[in-house]
Design a protein around this motif. Structure first.
Motif, PDB file in Angstrom:
ATOM      1  N   ASN A 281     -46.783 -64.639  46.588  1.00  0.00           N
ATOM      2  CA  ASN A 281     -46.753 -63.925  47.937  1.00  0.00           C
ATOM      3  C   ASN A 281     -46.481 -65.022  49.035  1.00  0.00           C
ATOM      4  O   ASN A 281     -47.336 -65.702  49.355  1.00  0.00           O
ATOM      5  CB  ASN A 281     -47.730 -63.271  48.155  1.00  0.00           C
ATOM      6  CG  ASN A 281     -47.727 -62.278  49.452  1.00  0.00           C
ATOM      7  OD1 ASN A 281     -46.925 -62.755  50.338  1.00  0.00           O
ATOM      8  ND2 ASN A 281     -48.521 -61.436  49.665  1.00  0.00           N
TER       9      ASN A 281
ATOM     10  N   LYS B  74     -58.161 -55.771  59.189  1.00  0.00           N
ATOM     11  CA  LYS B  74     -56.968 -54.680  59.486  1.00  0.00           C
ATOM     12  C   LYS B  74     -57.152 -54.262  60.713  1.00  0.00           C
ATOM     13  O   LYS B  74     -56.086 -53.811  61.544  1.00  0.00           O
ATOM     14  CB  LYS B  74     -56.865 -53.667  58.217  1.00  0.00           C
ATOM     15  CG  LYS B  74     -56.486 -54.170  56.973  1.00  0.00           C
ATOM     16  CD  LYS B  74     -56.584 -53.279  55.805  1.00  0.00           C
ATOM     17  CE  LYS B  74     -56.123 -53.434  54.413  1.00  0.00           C
ATOM     18  NZ  LYS B  74     -56.295 -52.660  53.621  1.00  0.00           N
TER      19      LYS B  74
ATOM     20  N   THR C 245     -50.747 -62.649  57.156  1.00  0.00           N
ATOM     21  CA  THR C 245     -51.427 -62.191  55.995  1.00  0.00           C
ATOM     22  C   THR C 245     -52.381 -63.008  55.592  1.00  0.00           C
ATOM     23  O   THR C 245     -52.240 -64.245  55.327  1.00  0.00           O
ATOM     24  CB  THR C 245     -50.415 -62.005  54.831  1.00  0.00           C
ATOM     25  OG1 THR C 245     -49.395 -60.918  55.203  1.00  0.00           O
ATOM     26  CG2 THR C 245     -50.936 -61.403  53.415  1.00  0.00           C
TER      27      THR C 245
ATOM     28  N   TYR D 227     -54.230 -57.850  61.212  1.00  0.00           N
ATOM     29  CA  TYR D 227     -53.956 -58.572  59.952  1.00  0.00           C
ATOM     30  C   TYR D 227     -53.553 -57.785  58.966  1.00  0.00           C
ATOM     31  O   TYR D 227     -54.086 -56.782  58.640  1.00  0.00           O
ATOM     32  CB  TYR D 227     -54.884 -59.718  59.492  1.00  0.00           C
ATOM     33  CG  TYR D 227     -55.521 -60.584  60.784  1.00  0.00           C
ATOM     34  CD1 TYR D 227     -54.612 -61.703  60.642  1.00  0.00           C
ATOM     35  CD2 TYR D 227     -56.478 -60.513  61.504  1.00  0.00           C
ATOM     36  CE1 TYR D 227     -55.211 -62.908  61.655  1.00  0.00           C
ATOM     37  CE2 TYR D 227     -56.678 -61.516  62.597  1.00  0.00           C
ATOM     38  CZ  TYR D 227     -56.037 -62.695  62.484  1.00  0.00           C
ATOM     39  OH  TYR D 227     -56.124 -63.628  63.424  1.00  0.00           O
ATOM     40  N   GLN D 228     -52.522 -58.233  58.151  1.00  0.00           N
ATOM     41  CA  GLN D 228     -52.329 -57.711  56.854  1.00  0.00           C
ATOM     42  C   GLN D 228     -53.220 -58.402  55.637  1.00  0.00           C
ATOM     43  O   GLN D 228     -53.601 -59.558  56.080  1.00  0.00           O
ATOM     44  CB  GLN D 228     -50.847 -58.377  56.272  1.00  0.00           C
ATOM     45  CG  GLN D 228     -49.976 -57.524  57.054  1.00  0.00           C
ATOM     46  CD  GLN D 228     -49.719 -56.083  57.099  1.00  0.00           C
ATOM     47  OE1 GLN D 228     -49.880 -55.449  55.879  1.00  0.00           O
ATOM     48  NE2 GLN D 228     -49.420 -55.287  58.323  1.00  0.00           N
TER      49      GLN D 228
ATOM     50  N   ASN E 299     -45.962 -64.848  51.940  1.00  0.00           N
ATOM     51  CA  ASN E 299     -46.168 -64.374  53.416  1.00  0.00           C
ATOM     52  C   ASN E 299     -47.567 -64.655  53.589  1.00  0.00           C
ATOM     53  O   ASN E 299     -48.002 -64.448  54.714  1.00  0.00           O
ATOM     54  CB  ASN E 299     -45.993 -62.873  53.544  1.00  0.00           C
ATOM     55  CG  ASN E 299     -44.599 -62.602  53.427  1.00  0.00           C
ATOM     56  OD1 ASN E 299     -43.750 -63.342  53.943  1.00  0.00           O
ATOM     57  ND2 ASN E 299     -44.217 -61.409  52.811  1.00  0.00           N
ATOM     58  N   ILE E 300     -48.385 -65.207  52.699  1.00  0.00           N
ATOM     59  CA  ILE E 300     -49.686 -65.608  52.923  1.00  0.00           C
ATOM     60  C   ILE E 300     -50.039 -66.589  53.885  1.00  0.00           C
ATOM     61  O   ILE E 300     -49.336 -67.675  53.554  1.00  0.00           O
ATOM     62  CB  ILE E 300     -50.566 -65.775  51.552  1.00  0.00           C
ATOM     63  CG1 ILE E 300     -50.751 -64.510  51.013  1.00  0.00           C
ATOM     64  CG2 ILE E 300     -51.901 -66.034  51.801  1.00  0.00           C
ATOM     65  CD1 ILE E 300     -51.299 -64.477  49.466  1.00  0.00           C
TER      66      ILE E 300
END
Length: 122
Positions: free
Chosen positions: A47, A25, A6, A29-30, A49-50
């Protein structure tokens, strides 16, 4: 949980966010974005998840150098890799970004292949 990275894009220009998001994207990738450094730092803290931050240096209110300092001073998010992004590609900008605490640097217009190579490092 997948292995998809991410990426947080912090840029005050929504057109830059749109273009970068579309490319990232398409490469799997997110993408999360923020239109200001303050919003970006909040997103980072909320977040987990970054994986990497793409941080525009030239922004109003809090510029990229100030944002790097704020991120590096927060124990919660200090280890997240930051790639400084700037259109003001002047002599010394790369060094100034790295001295400020960025992990890497890329200039605008962004070379997609160079960006993907940088992201692969982190």
């Amino acid at each position: 949980m997948s292995d998809t990275k991410t990426i947080l894009i912090i840029d005050d220009d929504s057109r830059n966010i749109f273009a970068l998001s579309a490319v990232l994207k398409a490469k799997g990738y997110q993408v999360v974005s923020a239109l200001s450094a303050i919003e970006g730092i909040t997103r980072l803290k909320n977040n987990k998840n970054i994986s990497v931050v793409l941080l525009d240096i030239m922004m109003p209110d809090m510029d990229g150098y100030q944002a790097i300092a704020a991120i590096r001073s927060s124990e919660q998010i200090s280890k997240i890799p930051i790639i400084a992004v700037t259109a003001q590609a002047m002599v010394g900008d790369r060094e100034k970004s790295l001295e400020a605490g960025a992990d890497d640097y890329i200039s605008k217009p962004i070379d997609v292949d160079a960006l993907l190579a940088l992201l692969a490092k982190y």
